[in-house]
Design a protein around this motif. Structure first.
Motif, PDB file in Angstrom:
ATOM      1  N   SER A  36       0.827  -1.192   0.000  1.00 54.12           N
ATOM      2  CA  SER A  36       0.000   0.000   0.000  1.00 54.12           C
ATOM      3  C   SER A  36       0.870   1.253   0.000  1.00 54.12           C
ATOM      4  CB  SER A  36      -0.900   0.014   1.245  1.00 54.12           C
ATOM      5  OG  SER A  36      -1.473   1.290   1.439  1.00 54.12           O
ATOM      6  N   PRO A  37       0.433   2.323  -0.666  1.00 56.24           N
ATOM      7  CA  PRO A  37       1.183   3.581  -0.604  1.00 56.24           C
ATOM      8  C   PRO A  37       1.424   4.049   0.828  1.00 56.24           C
ATOM      9  CG  PRO A  37      -0.487   3.702  -2.307  1.00 56.24           C
ATOM     10  CD  PRO A  37      -0.740   2.424  -1.566  1.00 56.24           C
ATOM     11  N   ASP A  38       0.508   3.675   1.739  1.00 60.12           N
ATOM     12  CA  ASP A  38       0.681   4.066   3.146  1.00 60.12           C
ATOM     13  C   ASP A  38       1.900   3.408   3.781  1.00 60.12           C
ATOM     14  OD1 ASP A  38      -1.627   5.562   2.943  1.00 60.12           O
ATOM     15  OD2 ASP A  38      -2.920   3.973   3.728  1.00 60.12           O
ATOM     16  N   ALA A  39       2.391   2.340   3.134  1.00 59.61           N
ATOM     17  CA  ALA A  39       3.537   1.619   3.687  1.00 59.61           C
ATOM     18  C   ALA A  39       4.875   2.136   3.168  1.00 59.61           C
ATOM     19  CB  ALA A  39       3.412   0.127   3.363  1.00 59.61           C
ATOM     20  N   ILE A  40       4.850   3.127   2.297  1.00 63.75           N
ATOM     21  CA  ILE A  40       6.106   3.695   1.803  1.00 63.75           C
ATOM     22  C   ILE A  40       6.889   4.262   2.988  1.00 63.75           C
ATOM     23  CG2 ILE A  40       7.166   5.435   0.316  1.00 63.75           C
ATOM     24  CD1 ILE A  40       4.702   5.250  -1.480  1.00 63.75           C
ATOM     25  N   PRO A  41       8.135   3.898   3.125  1.00 65.08           N
ATOM     26  CA  PRO A  41       8.898   4.312   4.316  1.00 65.08           C
ATOM     27  C   PRO A  41       9.266   5.786   4.291  1.00 65.08           C
ATOM     28  CG  PRO A  41      10.323   3.177   2.767  1.00 65.08           C
ATOM     29  CD  PRO A  41       8.932   3.044   2.217  1.00 65.08           C
ATOM     30  N   ASP A  42       9.685   6.263   5.445  1.00 64.65           N
ATOM     31  CA  ASP A  42      10.223   7.614   5.541  1.00 64.65           C
ATOM     32  C   ASP A  42      11.663   7.613   5.021  1.00 64.65           C
ATOM     33  OD1 ASP A  42       7.882   8.585   6.724  1.00 64.65           O
ATOM     34  OD2 ASP A  42       8.562   8.020   8.742  1.00 64.65           O
ATOM     35  N   GLY A  43      12.238   8.786   4.922  1.00 63.19           N
ATOM     36  CA  GLY A  43      13.634   8.883   4.517  1.00 63.19           C
ATOM     37  C   GLY A  43      13.802   9.111   3.034  1.00 63.19           C
ATOM     38  N   ALA A  44      15.056   9.134   2.602  1.00 67.18           N
ATOM     39  CA  ALA A  44      15.384   9.474   1.220  1.00 67.18           C
ATOM     40  C   ALA A  44      14.792   8.475   0.229  1.00 67.18           C
ATOM     41  CB  ALA A  44      16.901   9.557   1.051  1.00 67.18           C
ATOM     42  N   PHE A  45      14.872   7.177   0.578  1.00 64.31           N
ATOM     43  CA  PHE A  45      14.320   6.184  -0.350  1.00 64.31           C
ATOM     44  C   PHE A  45      12.817   6.341  -0.468  1.00 64.31           C
ATOM     45  CE2 PHE A  45      12.357   1.965  -1.038  1.00 64.31           C
ATOM     46  CZ  PHE A  45      12.790   1.756  -2.337  1.00 64.31           C
ATOM     47  N   GLY A  46      12.128   6.483   0.635  1.00 61.59           N
ATOM     48  CA  GLY A  46      10.679   6.661   0.589  1.00 61.59           C
ATOM     49  C   GLY A  46      10.278   7.905  -0.182  1.00 61.59           C
ATOM     50  N   ASP A  47      11.037   8.967  -0.015  1.00 59.96           N
ATOM     51  CA  ASP A  47      10.752  10.194  -0.766  1.00 59.96           C
ATOM     52  C   ASP A  47      10.876   9.949  -2.266  1.00 59.96           C
ATOM     53  OD1 ASP A  47      10.378  11.534   1.607  1.00 59.96           O
ATOM     54  OD2 ASP A  47      12.374  12.457   1.624  1.00 59.96           O
ATOM     55  N   SER A  48      11.881   9.172  -2.668  1.00 56.02           N
ATOM     56  CA  SER A  48      12.070   8.856  -4.082  1.00 56.02           C
ATOM     57  C   SER A  48      10.918   8.000  -4.594  1.00 56.02           C
ATOM     58  CB  SER A  48      13.403   8.130  -4.278  1.00 56.02           C
ATOM     59  OG  SER A  48      13.634   7.858  -5.643  1.00 56.02           O
ATOM     60  N   VAL A  49      10.472   7.025  -3.802  1.00 50.35           N
ATOM     61  CA  VAL A  49       9.342   6.177  -4.188  1.00 50.35           C
ATOM     62  C   VAL A  49       8.089   7.024  -4.393  1.00 50.35           C
ATOM     63  CG1 VAL A  49       7.781   4.341  -3.433  1.00 50.35           C
ATOM     64  CG2 VAL A  49      10.244   4.095  -3.089  1.00 50.35           C
ATOM     65  N   ARG A  78       7.898  10.243  -5.093  1.00 50.74           N
ATOM     66  CA  ARG A  78       8.042  11.065  -6.297  1.00 50.74           C
ATOM     67  C   ARG A  78       7.830  10.221  -7.552  1.00 50.74           C
ATOM     68  NH1 ARG A  78      12.674  13.156  -3.545  1.00 50.74           N
ATOM     69  NH2 ARG A  78      14.012  11.880  -4.896  1.00 50.74           N
ATOM     70  N   GLY A  79       8.365   8.992  -7.549  1.00 51.74           N
ATOM     71  CA  GLY A  79       8.194   8.114  -8.698  1.00 51.74           C
ATOM     72  C   GLY A  79       6.746   7.752  -8.927  1.00 51.74           C
ATOM     73  N   ARG A  80       6.019   7.507  -7.844  1.00 50.43           N
ATOM     74  CA  ARG A  80       4.596   7.198  -7.948  1.00 50.43           C
ATOM     75  C   ARG A  80       3.835   8.370  -8.550  1.00 50.43           C
ATOM     76  NH1 ARG A  80      -0.072   7.668  -4.629  1.00 50.43           N
ATOM     77  NH2 ARG A  80      -1.534   5.936  -4.960  1.00 50.43           N
ATOM     78  N   GLU A  81       4.119   9.568  -8.078  1.00 52.35           N
ATOM     79  CA  GLU A  81       3.447  10.751  -8.613  1.00 52.35           C
ATOM     80  C   GLU A  81       3.792  10.964 -10.088  1.00 52.35           C
ATOM     81  OE1 GLU A  81       1.119  12.948  -7.278  1.00 52.35           O
ATOM     82  OE2 GLU A  81       0.976  11.208  -5.939  1.00 52.35           O
ATOM     83  N   ALA A  82       5.032  10.660 -10.460  1.00 53.67           N
ATOM     84  CA  ALA A  82       5.430  10.821 -11.857  1.00 53.67           C
ATOM     85  C   ALA A  82       4.693   9.841 -12.757  1.00 53.67           C
ATOM     86  CB  ALA A  82       6.944  10.653 -12.005  1.00 53.67           C
ATOM     87  N   PHE A  83       4.429   8.631 -12.273  1.00 53.12           N
ATOM     88  CA  PHE A  83       3.686   7.660 -13.068  1.00 53.12           C
ATOM     89  C   PHE A  83       2.211   8.040 -13.182  1.00 53.12           C
ATOM     90  CE2 PHE A  83       7.137   4.484 -12.801  1.00 53.12           C
ATOM     91  CZ  PHE A  83       7.067   3.994 -14.087  1.00 53.12           C
ATOM     92  N   ILE A  84       1.633   8.494 -12.090  1.00 51.32           N
ATOM     93  CA  ILE A  84       0.201   8.781 -12.101  1.00 51.32           C
ATOM     94  C   ILE A  84      -0.102  10.132 -12.738  1.00 51.32           C
ATOM     95  CG2 ILE A  84      -1.828   9.137 -10.635  1.00 51.32           C
ATOM     96  CD1 ILE A  84      -0.573   7.173  -8.630  1.00 51.32           C
ATOM     97  N   TYR A  98      10.131   3.465  -7.386  1.00 52.03           N
ATOM     98  CA  TYR A  98       8.726   3.075  -7.215  1.00 52.03           C
ATOM     99  C   TYR A  98       8.489   1.652  -7.720  1.00 52.03           C
ATOM    100  CZ  TYR A  98       3.616   3.248  -7.893  1.00 52.03           C
ATOM    101  OH  TYR A  98       2.269   2.989  -7.875  1.00 52.03           O
ATOM    102  N   MET A  99       9.038   1.314  -8.869  1.00 47.78           N
ATOM    103  CA  MET A  99       8.879  -0.026  -9.413  1.00 47.78           C
ATOM    104  C   MET A  99       9.533  -1.067  -8.516  1.00 47.78           C
ATOM    105  SD  MET A  99       9.580   0.842 -13.439  1.00 47.78           S
ATOM    106  CE  MET A  99       9.037  -0.755 -14.061  1.00 47.78           C
ATOM    107  N   PHE A 100      10.752  -0.776  -8.081  1.00 46.96           N
ATOM    108  CA  PHE A 100      11.481  -1.685  -7.203  1.00 46.96           C
ATOM    109  C   PHE A 100      10.692  -1.936  -5.926  1.00 46.96           C
ATOM    110  CE2 PHE A 100      14.292  -1.969  -3.482  1.00 46.96           C
ATOM    111  CZ  PHE A 100      15.047  -3.079  -3.776  1.00 46.96           C
ATOM    112  N   TRP A 101      10.165  -0.874  -5.346  1.00 50.95           N
ATOM    113  CA  TRP A 101       9.421  -0.990  -4.089  1.00 50.95           C
ATOM    114  C   TRP A 101       8.171  -1.844  -4.279  1.00 50.95           C
ATOM    115  CZ3 TRP A 101       4.553   1.159  -2.796  1.00 50.95           C
ATOM    116  CH2 TRP A 101       4.209   1.067  -1.448  1.00 50.95           C
ATOM    117  N   MET A 102       7.458  -1.667  -5.395  1.00 51.20           N
ATOM    118  CA  MET A 102       6.244  -2.443  -5.638  1.00 51.20           C
ATOM    119  C   MET A 102       6.531  -3.909  -5.918  1.00 51.20           C
ATOM    120  SD  MET A 102       3.409  -0.287  -7.662  1.00 51.20           S
ATOM    121  CE  MET A 102       4.318  -0.189  -9.179  1.00 51.20           C
ATOM    122  N   ALA A 103       7.696  -4.215  -6.470  1.00 53.27           N
ATOM    123  CA  ALA A 103       8.018  -5.578  -6.879  1.00 53.27           C
ATOM    124  C   ALA A 103       8.643  -6.411  -5.769  1.00 53.27           C
ATOM    125  CB  ALA A 103       8.953  -5.544  -8.083  1.00 53.27           C
TER     126      ALA A 103
END
Length: 325
Positions: A54-67, A69-75, A163-168
């Motif tokens: 779930s998007p709610d599970a995206i972690p905090d920190g630099a990696f989560g911020d990148s995820v 941003r990637g999600r917003e770029a796709f949508i 974002y792709m890496f996190w979802m997979a």
């Protein structure tokens, strides 16, 4: 060109559009450009499909911020990477649900099978390059403000890959996941009819995409429904211009909110999906970026699959291209 290959060709997969090398040893040099679709993804079986976090599970920190941003770029691609978008499309138009839905070219289905060879450009592609290809063809980047797709290793590409890496996560690298790509729709025995497809389009599609196929946009330019042809649509090099690919997408994803790709439940019949896909792809759209100066040679070298590029209809050669406005 109208297909000169096999009578039934499975749908394109992996980001909806992935291709593999078809040439064998001893073939002529021109066969380096030969393309064939990936095999259909395996059945889900009792285990079902991969479930992205779930998007709610995206972690905090630099990696989560990148995820994020990637999600917003796709949508919301035109808002978050608009300088590289030369039409009216968003990535989520072809990868519904933010790229999370099985049988709708989920992004998690593409991540485990890259890097890989692609006949479309005749070399091994990293995921970075694969996404750049989507900008080039589906987003028509050459008509964008930048005039090209995002540069290699640019921040937006890093974010999209995060974002792709996190979802997979949890999928096996190098193994095709059930639900990857679009679910193939067999070609009807009687082929397809552009004229019948117009009837289907008028009844099922025009209410959202418009009688003229130009889509619908808010006063501020925000996309409501994407263009299907014309200068703001995907170009003649995008995988969705293939009739079999478009039929697979339409069958299990359209009309929006009625079809259910994850359950492989369609509203239209196989025949209707093929017919309306042919009707949509009988209209002009931006030129193939690989255009060689004339339609005949471009057709011969790059369109040896189920499409209408280079065909004659009503005294018009399909593939002249729709100019940017």
């Amino acid at each position: 060109m109208t297909t000169r290959m096999h009578a039934a060709i499975p749908a394109a997969v992996a980001l909806g559009l992935a291709l593999t090398f078809a040439a064998g040893a001893g073939h002529a040099a021109d066969d380096l450009r030969a393309q064939k679709e990936l095999a259909p993804s395996p059945d889900a079986g009792e285990a079902g499909y991969h479930q992205a976090p779930s998007p709610d599970a995206i972690p905090d920190g630099a990696f989560g911020d990148s995820v994020r941003r990637g999600r917003e770029a796709f949508i919301h691609t035109r808002k978050n990477a608009g300088q590289y978008v030369g039409n009216g499309q968003e990535c989520a138009n072809c990868h519904v649900g933010g790229g999370t839905v099985a049988n709708s070219a989920p992004l998690w289905g593409a991540w485990p099978v890259y890097p890989k060879y692609r006949g479309k450009n005749d070399h091994v592609n990293t995921m970075d390059e694969r996404i750049r290809g989507c900008f080039t063809y589906s987003m028509n980047a050459q008509d964008s403000e930048a005039g090209h797709p995002p540069p290699p290793d640019s921040q937006v590409l890093k974010d999209m890959q995060a974002y792709m890496f996190w979802m997979a996560q949890g999928l096996t690298v190098g193994k095709a996941a059930p639900g990857r790509g679009y679910k193939a729709v067999p070609k009807p025995d009687g082929g397809y009819s552009i004229d019948r497809g117009k009837t289907v389009y008028t009844k099922e599609c025009a209410i959202c995409h418009g009688d003229d196929g130009r889509g619908r946009f808010a006063a501020d330019g925000t996309q409501i429904f994407p263009p299907l042809w014309g200068p703001k649509a995907y170009n003649w090099g995008a995988g969705m211009h293939r009739i079999n690919t478009a039929a697979a997408f339409i069958k299990y994803n359209m009309p929006l909110g009625k079809a259910n790709p994850a359950a492989a439940e369609g509203v239209l019949s196989d025949q209707e999906a093929w017919d309306v896909a042919a009707y949509i792809n009988s209209h002009e759209r931006p030129q193939d970026p690989r255009f060689e100066g004339d339609i005949a040679s471009t057709d011969r070298d790059w369109h040896n699959h189920t499409c209408l590029y280079g065909d004659e209809r009503d005294g018009h050669t399909i593939g002249t291209g729709a100019k940017a406005q």
